[in-house]
Design a protein around this motif. Structure first.
Motif, mmCIF file in Angstrom:
data_model
loop_
_atom_site.group_PDB
_atom_site.id
_atom_site.type_symbol
_atom_site.label_atom_id
_atom_site.label_comp_id
_atom_site.label_asym_id
_atom_site.label_seq_id
_atom_site.Cartn_x
_atom_site.Cartn_y
_atom_site.Cartn_z
ATOM 1 N N GLU A 336 0.849 -1.185 0.000
ATOM 2 C CA GLU A 336 0.000 0.000 0.000
ATOM 3 C C GLU A 336 0.887 1.238 0.000
ATOM 4 N N ARG A 337 0.484 2.234 -0.750
ATOM 5 C CA ARG A 337 1.225 3.495 -0.795
ATOM 6 C C ARG A 337 0.226 4.654 -0.734
ATOM 7 N N THR A 338 0.639 5.749 -0.136
ATOM 8 C CA THR A 338 -0.179 6.952 -0.074
ATOM 9 C C THR A 338 0.398 7.990 -1.019
#
Length: 376
Positions: A336-338
Protein backbone atom coordinates in the motif's frame (compact mmCIF):
# COMPACT_ATOMS: atom_id res chain seq x y z
CA UNK A 1 23.52 -40.68 -47.11
CA UNK A 2 20.92 -43.28 -48.12
CA UNK A 3 20.76 -44.60 -51.74
CA UNK A 4 17.26 -43.13 -52.03
CA UNK A 5 18.50 -39.67 -51.02
CA UNK A 6 21.46 -39.87 -53.46
CA UNK A 7 19.10 -40.87 -56.28
CA UNK A 8 16.79 -37.97 -55.42
CA UNK A 9 19.66 -35.46 -55.49
CA UNK A 10 20.85 -36.88 -58.83
CA UNK A 11 17.39 -36.28 -60.27
CA UNK A 12 17.36 -32.78 -58.78
CA UNK A 13 20.54 -31.84 -60.69
CA UNK A 14 18.77 -32.58 -63.98
CA UNK A 15 15.66 -30.53 -63.10
CA UNK A 16 16.32 -26.81 -62.44
CA UNK A 17 13.11 -26.36 -60.44
CA UNK A 18 13.82 -29.39 -58.28
CA UNK A 19 17.36 -28.14 -57.75
CA UNK A 20 16.05 -24.75 -56.61
CA UNK A 21 13.63 -26.49 -54.24
CA UNK A 22 16.42 -28.69 -52.89
CA UNK A 23 18.67 -25.68 -52.30
CA UNK A 24 15.81 -23.79 -50.64
CA UNK A 25 15.05 -26.75 -48.40
CA UNK A 26 18.65 -26.87 -47.22
CA UNK A 27 18.74 -23.13 -46.56
CA UNK A 28 15.39 -23.23 -44.74
CA UNK A 29 16.71 -25.92 -42.41
CA UNK A 30 19.84 -23.85 -41.75
CA UNK A 31 17.81 -20.71 -41.03
CA UNK A 32 15.44 -22.50 -38.66
CA UNK A 33 18.38 -23.90 -36.73
CA UNK A 34 20.05 -20.48 -36.51
CA UNK A 35 16.83 -18.75 -35.44
CA UNK A 36 15.95 -21.40 -32.85
CA UNK A 37 19.46 -21.24 -31.42
CA UNK A 38 19.34 -17.43 -31.24
CA UNK A 39 15.92 -17.54 -29.54
CA UNK A 40 17.17 -20.11 -27.03
CA UNK A 41 20.22 -18.02 -26.14
CA UNK A 42 18.14 -14.85 -25.83
CA UNK A 43 15.07 -16.12 -23.96
CA UNK A 44 16.47 -19.01 -21.92
CA UNK A 45 20.19 -18.40 -21.37
CA UNK A 46 19.89 -14.60 -21.45
CA UNK A 47 23.11 -14.65 -23.49
CA UNK A 48 22.24 -13.25 -26.94
CA UNK A 49 24.92 -13.87 -29.55
CA UNK A 50 23.48 -11.88 -32.45
CA UNK A 51 21.99 -8.39 -32.67
CA UNK A 52 18.23 -7.90 -33.01
CA UNK A 53 18.77 -6.56 -36.54
CA UNK A 54 20.58 -9.75 -37.59
CA UNK A 55 17.89 -11.91 -35.97
CA UNK A 56 15.17 -10.03 -37.88
CA UNK A 57 17.16 -10.42 -41.10
CA UNK A 58 17.27 -14.21 -40.65
CA UNK A 59 13.52 -14.31 -40.01
CA UNK A 60 12.81 -12.19 -43.10
CA UNK A 61 14.95 -14.47 -45.25
CA UNK A 62 13.10 -17.52 -43.94
CA UNK A 63 9.74 -15.83 -44.54
CA UNK A 64 10.79 -15.07 -48.12
CA UNK A 65 11.80 -18.67 -48.83
CA UNK A 66 8.62 -20.07 -47.32
CA UNK A 67 6.55 -17.63 -49.36
CA UNK A 68 8.34 -18.72 -52.53
CA UNK A 69 8.18 -22.42 -51.65
CA UNK A 70 4.97 -22.97 -49.60
CA UNK A 71 5.64 -26.72 -49.49
CA UNK A 72 8.51 -25.98 -47.10
CA UNK A 73 6.30 -24.34 -44.45
CA UNK A 74 6.16 -26.44 -41.29
CA UNK A 75 3.95 -25.96 -38.20
CA UNK A 76 7.04 -25.69 -35.98
CA UNK A 77 8.76 -23.06 -38.13
CA UNK A 78 9.72 -19.86 -36.25
CA UNK A 79 7.69 -17.90 -38.80
CA UNK A 80 4.49 -19.53 -37.59
CA UNK A 81 4.66 -17.70 -34.26
CA UNK A 82 2.60 -14.88 -35.74
CA UNK A 83 -0.45 -17.07 -35.14
CA UNK A 84 -3.21 -18.43 -37.29
CA UNK A 85 -6.62 -17.02 -38.15
CA UNK A 86 -8.78 -15.54 -35.42
CA UNK A 87 -10.65 -18.18 -33.43
CA UNK A 88 -14.40 -18.09 -32.88
CA UNK A 89 -14.01 -19.53 -29.38
CA UNK A 90 -11.59 -21.39 -27.14
CA UNK A 91 -12.21 -25.11 -27.19
CA UNK A 92 -12.15 -26.97 -23.85
CA UNK A 93 -9.07 -29.05 -23.00
CA UNK A 94 -9.12 -31.79 -20.37
CA UNK A 95 -5.78 -31.91 -18.59
CA UNK A 96 -4.00 -35.26 -18.36
CA UNK A 97 -3.47 -34.62 -14.64
CA UNK A 98 -5.23 -32.15 -12.32
CA UNK A 99 -3.70 -28.66 -12.12
CA UNK A 100 -4.26 -28.23 -8.40
CA UNK A 101 -4.13 -24.97 -6.48
CA UNK A 102 -1.92 -24.34 -3.43
CA UNK A 103 -2.62 -23.75 0.23
CA UNK A 104 -1.26 -20.43 1.52
CA UNK A 105 0.91 -19.39 4.44
CA UNK A 106 0.86 -15.71 5.42
CA UNK A 107 3.48 -15.86 8.18
CA UNK A 108 6.57 -17.81 9.10
CA UNK A 109 4.58 -19.46 11.90
CA UNK A 110 2.12 -20.86 9.35
CA UNK A 111 5.00 -21.95 7.13
CA UNK A 112 6.61 -23.75 10.08
CA UNK A 113 3.30 -25.42 10.96
CA UNK A 114 3.07 -26.78 7.42
CA UNK A 115 6.63 -28.14 7.60
CA UNK A 116 5.81 -29.89 10.89
CA UNK A 117 2.76 -31.53 9.30
CA UNK A 118 4.99 -32.77 6.48
CA UNK A 119 7.47 -34.22 8.99
CA UNK A 120 4.68 -35.84 10.98
CA UNK A 121 3.30 -37.66 7.93
CA UNK A 122 6.74 -38.77 6.72
CA UNK A 123 7.93 -39.73 10.18
CA UNK A 124 11.44 -38.47 9.53
CA UNK A 125 13.55 -35.34 9.60
CA UNK A 126 12.82 -32.37 7.37
CA UNK A 127 13.11 -33.33 3.69
CA UNK A 128 14.85 -31.24 1.03
CA UNK A 129 12.76 -28.40 -0.34
CA UNK A 130 12.69 -26.51 -3.62
CA UNK A 131 12.01 -22.78 -3.27
CA UNK A 132 10.58 -20.95 -6.29
CA UNK A 133 9.38 -17.41 -6.91
CA UNK A 134 5.59 -17.27 -7.15
CA UNK A 135 5.10 -15.55 -10.49
CA UNK A 136 2.04 -13.32 -10.66
CA UNK A 137 0.93 -14.39 -14.14
CA UNK A 138 -1.49 -16.70 -15.92
CA UNK A 139 -1.15 -20.42 -15.16
CA UNK A 140 -0.80 -22.51 -18.32
CA UNK A 141 0.26 -25.95 -19.48
CA UNK A 142 2.28 -26.38 -22.67
CA UNK A 143 2.29 -29.84 -24.23
CA UNK A 144 4.91 -31.54 -26.36
CA UNK A 145 4.70 -34.79 -28.28
CA UNK A 146 8.00 -36.30 -29.38
CA UNK A 147 9.58 -32.93 -28.63
CA UNK A 148 7.21 -30.84 -30.78
CA UNK A 149 4.89 -28.21 -29.30
CA UNK A 150 1.32 -29.39 -29.95
CA UNK A 151 -0.88 -27.48 -27.50
CA UNK A 152 -1.15 -24.71 -24.98
CA UNK A 153 -4.00 -24.43 -22.50
CA UNK A 154 -5.11 -22.31 -19.56
CA UNK A 155 -5.50 -23.85 -16.11
CA UNK A 156 -9.26 -23.28 -16.11
CA UNK A 157 -10.85 -25.06 -13.16
CA UNK A 158 -7.83 -27.33 -12.80
CA UNK A 159 -9.49 -30.19 -14.68
CA UNK A 160 -10.63 -28.49 -17.89
CA UNK A 161 -8.94 -25.44 -19.40
CA UNK A 162 -9.15 -23.51 -22.65
CA UNK A 163 -7.17 -24.30 -25.80
CA UNK A 164 -5.00 -21.25 -26.52
CA UNK A 165 -2.47 -23.02 -28.76
CA UNK A 166 -2.48 -20.38 -31.51
CA UNK A 167 -1.69 -17.68 -28.96
CA UNK A 168 0.90 -19.71 -27.06
CA UNK A 169 2.82 -20.20 -30.31
CA UNK A 170 3.38 -16.44 -30.45
CA UNK A 171 5.27 -16.36 -27.12
CA UNK A 172 8.91 -16.31 -28.16
CA UNK A 173 10.29 -17.85 -24.98
CA UNK A 174 8.28 -21.03 -25.64
CA UNK A 175 10.29 -23.30 -27.98
CA UNK A 176 8.49 -24.96 -30.88
CA UNK A 177 10.85 -27.93 -30.51
CA UNK A 178 12.62 -29.27 -27.43
CA UNK A 179 16.40 -29.41 -27.52
CA UNK A 180 16.42 -32.86 -25.93
CA UNK A 181 17.99 -35.69 -27.95
CA UNK A 182 15.43 -38.16 -26.59
CA UNK A 183 12.30 -36.20 -25.61
CA UNK A 184 9.46 -38.02 -23.84
CA UNK A 185 6.66 -39.17 -26.18
CA UNK A 186 4.32 -36.91 -24.16
CA UNK A 187 5.32 -34.02 -21.90
CA UNK A 188 2.96 -31.53 -20.23
CA UNK A 189 4.78 -28.59 -18.61
CA UNK A 190 3.27 -26.24 -16.02
CA UNK A 191 4.23 -22.59 -16.10
CA UNK A 192 3.21 -18.97 -15.75
CA UNK A 193 2.95 -16.59 -18.66
CA UNK A 194 3.59 -13.02 -17.59
CA UNK A 195 4.12 -9.52 -18.93
CA UNK A 196 7.25 -7.66 -17.76
CA UNK A 197 6.51 -4.58 -15.67
CA UNK A 198 7.91 -2.06 -18.17
CA UNK A 199 5.99 -3.69 -21.02
CA UNK A 200 2.83 -3.45 -18.90
CA UNK A 201 3.33 0.27 -18.37
CA UNK A 202 3.94 0.86 -22.08
CA UNK A 203 0.86 -1.18 -23.03
CA UNK A 204 -1.38 0.79 -20.68
CA UNK A 205 -0.06 4.07 -22.08
CA UNK A 206 -0.89 2.90 -25.61
CA UNK A 207 -4.35 1.73 -24.59
CA UNK A 208 -5.10 5.00 -22.77
CA UNK A 209 -3.98 7.09 -25.72
CA UNK A 210 -6.25 5.05 -28.00
CA UNK A 211 -9.18 5.46 -25.61
CA UNK A 212 -9.14 1.78 -24.75
CA UNK A 213 -9.59 0.01 -21.43
CA UNK A 214 -6.36 -0.13 -19.42
CA UNK A 215 -5.34 -3.12 -17.32
CA UNK A 216 -5.26 -2.97 -13.53
CA UNK A 217 -2.00 -4.88 -13.14
CA UNK A 218 0.54 -6.95 -15.12
CA UNK A 219 -1.24 -10.22 -14.34
CA UNK A 220 -4.52 -9.01 -15.82
CA UNK A 221 -2.60 -7.67 -18.80
CA UNK A 222 -0.97 -11.07 -19.37
CA UNK A 223 -4.28 -12.90 -19.08
CA UNK A 224 -6.05 -10.42 -21.36
CA UNK A 225 -3.24 -10.55 -23.91
CA UNK A 226 -3.15 -14.35 -23.97
CA UNK A 227 -6.91 -14.86 -24.26
CA UNK A 228 -7.29 -12.85 -27.44
CA UNK A 229 -9.42 -14.26 -30.24
CA UNK A 230 -6.90 -12.84 -32.71
CA UNK A 231 -3.42 -14.33 -32.20
CA UNK A 232 -1.79 -11.35 -33.94
CA UNK A 233 -2.82 -9.19 -30.95
CA UNK A 234 -1.10 -11.63 -28.60
CA UNK A 235 1.95 -11.66 -30.88
CA UNK A 236 2.23 -7.86 -30.60
CA UNK A 237 2.75 -8.05 -26.82
CA UNK A 238 6.06 -9.23 -25.29
CA UNK A 239 4.71 -12.06 -23.13
CA UNK A 240 7.19 -14.40 -21.44
CA UNK A 241 7.03 -17.82 -19.77
CA UNK A 242 8.60 -19.30 -16.64
CA UNK A 243 8.24 -23.08 -16.29
CA UNK A 244 7.92 -24.46 -12.76
CA UNK A 245 7.10 -28.14 -13.08
CA UNK A 246 6.04 -31.20 -15.01
CA UNK A 247 2.31 -31.89 -14.92
CA UNK A 248 2.52 -35.18 -16.82
CA UNK A 249 5.33 -37.01 -18.58
CA UNK A 250 5.93 -40.38 -20.16
CA UNK A 251 9.28 -40.38 -18.40
CA UNK A 252 10.31 -40.97 -14.79
CA UNK A 253 11.93 -38.36 -12.57
CA UNK A 254 13.14 -39.01 -9.03
CA UNK A 255 12.94 -35.39 -7.88
CA UNK A 256 11.36 -32.09 -8.80
CA UNK A 257 14.81 -30.51 -9.13
CA UNK A 258 15.73 -33.24 -11.63
CA UNK A 259 12.63 -32.47 -13.69
CA UNK A 260 13.44 -28.74 -13.69
CA UNK A 261 17.00 -29.46 -14.84
CA UNK A 262 15.61 -31.55 -17.69
CA UNK A 263 13.24 -28.73 -18.74
CA UNK A 264 16.09 -26.22 -18.66
CA UNK A 265 18.34 -28.46 -20.75
CA UNK A 266 15.48 -29.04 -23.21
CA UNK A 267 15.32 -25.29 -23.90
CA UNK A 268 12.38 -24.34 -21.70
CA UNK A 269 12.78 -21.23 -19.49
CA UNK A 270 13.19 -22.12 -15.80
CA UNK A 271 13.65 -19.26 -13.37
CA UNK A 272 17.31 -19.08 -12.27
CA UNK A 273 16.25 -17.90 -8.79
CA UNK A 274 14.91 -21.40 -8.00
CA UNK A 275 16.91 -23.06 -5.21
CA UNK A 276 17.11 -26.45 -3.51
CA UNK A 277 17.58 -26.13 0.27
CA UNK A 278 18.12 -28.62 3.10
CA UNK A 279 16.50 -26.93 6.06
CA UNK A 280 13.48 -24.89 7.06
CA UNK A 281 15.78 -22.05 8.13
CA UNK A 282 17.06 -21.85 4.55
CA UNK A 283 13.44 -21.69 3.39
CA UNK A 284 12.83 -18.77 5.77
CA UNK A 285 15.98 -17.02 4.55
CA UNK A 286 14.92 -17.44 0.90
CA UNK A 287 11.45 -16.02 1.60
CA UNK A 288 12.85 -13.10 3.57
CA UNK A 289 15.40 -12.30 0.87
CA UNK A 290 12.84 -12.21 -1.92
CA UNK A 291 10.30 -10.28 0.12
CA UNK A 292 13.00 -7.62 0.35
CA UNK A 293 14.28 -7.92 -3.24
CA UNK A 294 11.00 -8.52 -5.07
CA UNK A 295 11.35 -5.30 -7.08
CA UNK A 296 14.85 -6.01 -8.38
CA UNK A 297 13.42 -8.19 -11.18
CA UNK A 298 11.39 -7.26 -14.26
CA UNK A 299 8.27 -9.27 -13.40
CA UNK A 300 5.86 -9.27 -10.49
CA UNK A 301 5.88 -11.92 -7.77
CA UNK A 302 3.48 -12.21 -4.86
CA UNK A 303 5.28 -14.81 -2.79
CA UNK A 304 7.40 -17.95 -2.72
CA UNK A 305 6.32 -21.51 -3.49
CA UNK A 306 7.93 -24.18 -1.31
CA UNK A 307 7.83 -27.80 -2.49
CA UNK A 308 9.11 -31.13 -1.22
CA UNK A 309 11.77 -32.15 -3.75
CA UNK A 310 11.61 -35.97 -3.56
CA UNK A 311 8.73 -37.26 -5.74
CA UNK A 312 8.41 -40.52 -3.80
CA UNK A 313 7.87 -38.53 -0.60
CA UNK A 314 5.27 -36.44 -2.42
CA UNK A 315 3.32 -39.61 -3.15
CA UNK A 316 3.36 -40.44 0.57
CA UNK A 317 2.08 -36.99 1.46
CA UNK A 318 -0.71 -37.03 -1.13
CA UNK A 319 -3.19 -34.17 -1.45
CA UNK A 320 -6.51 -32.81 -0.28
CA UNK A 321 -9.41 -32.31 -2.68
CA UNK A 322 -7.93 -29.02 -3.89
CA UNK A 323 -4.22 -28.81 -3.01
CA UNK A 324 -1.14 -31.01 -2.57
CA UNK A 325 0.16 -31.52 0.97
CA UNK A 326 3.74 -31.41 -0.32
CA UNK A 327 3.69 -27.74 -1.37
CA UNK A 328 2.63 -24.39 0.04
CA UNK A 329 2.65 -20.77 -1.12
CA UNK A 330 4.19 -18.25 1.25
CA UNK A 331 2.38 -15.01 0.36
CA UNK A 332 3.98 -11.60 0.68
CA UNK A 333 1.90 -8.91 2.42
CA UNK A 334 0.04 -6.59 0.01
CA UNK A 335 1.68 -3.29 -0.80
CA UNK A 336 0.00 0.00 0.00
CA UNK A 337 1.22 3.49 -0.79
CA UNK A 338 -0.18 6.95 -0.07
CA UNK A 339 -0.02 9.68 -2.70
CA UNK A 340 -1.75 12.90 -3.79
CA UNK A 341 -4.55 13.22 -6.30
CA UNK A 342 -3.46 16.02 -8.63
CA UNK A 343 -6.31 16.05 -11.11
CA UNK A 344 -9.08 14.07 -12.77
CA UNK A 345 -8.96 14.11 -16.55
CA UNK A 346 -10.68 12.45 -19.49
CA UNK A 347 -8.88 10.87 -22.43
CA UNK A 348 -10.69 10.80 -25.80
CA UNK A 349 -9.56 7.95 -28.04
CA UNK A 350 -9.58 7.73 -31.83
CA UNK A 351 -13.00 6.06 -31.68
CA UNK A 352 -14.42 8.90 -29.61
CA UNK A 353 -14.59 6.86 -26.42
CA UNK A 354 -14.05 8.85 -23.23
CA UNK A 355 -11.90 7.28 -20.52
CA UNK A 356 -11.61 9.09 -17.16
CA UNK A 357 -8.37 8.78 -15.23
CA UNK A 358 -6.76 10.22 -12.11
CA UNK A 359 -3.47 12.10 -12.28
CA UNK A 360 -1.39 11.18 -9.24
CA UNK A 361 1.75 12.33 -7.53
CA UNK A 362 4.21 9.69 -8.84
CA UNK A 363 4.46 6.77 -6.41
CA UNK A 364 6.22 3.40 -6.61
CA UNK A 365 3.85 0.47 -6.16
CA UNK A 366 4.58 -3.08 -7.17
CA UNK A 367 7.97 -2.14 -8.55
CA UNK A 368 6.50 0.38 -11.00
CA UNK A 369 6.10 4.14 -10.85
CA UNK A 370 2.38 4.96 -10.97
CA UNK A 371 1.40 8.48 -11.96
CA UNK A 372 -2.17 7.88 -13.09
CA UNK A 373 -4.97 5.46 -12.46
CA UNK A 374 -8.16 4.57 -14.29
CA UNK A 375 -11.19 2.80 -12.77
CA UNK A 376 -12.10 1.35 -16.18
Amino acid sequence: MSPKRRAQEADDRHDPEERRLSDARQRVEELRTEIDTASYRYHVLDEPEIADFDYDRLVRELEGLEAEFPALIAPDSPTQRVGGPAADLFAPVTHRAPMMSLDNAFSFDELEAWAKRVERVLGESTPRFVCELKIDGLAVVVSYEDGVLVRGATRGDGVVGEDITSNVRTVRSIPMNLRSGEPPPVLDVRGEIYLPVKAFEQLNEQLAEAGGKVFANPRNAAAGSLRQKDPSVTASRPLRLWCHGVLYAQRRFAAHSEALAFLRDAGLPVNPATEVVDSLQEVFDYCERWKRDRHTIDFEIDGVVVKVDDLALRNELGSTTKAPRWAIAFKFPPEERTTKLRDIMVSIGRTGRATPFAVLEPVNVGGACRSRWSPC
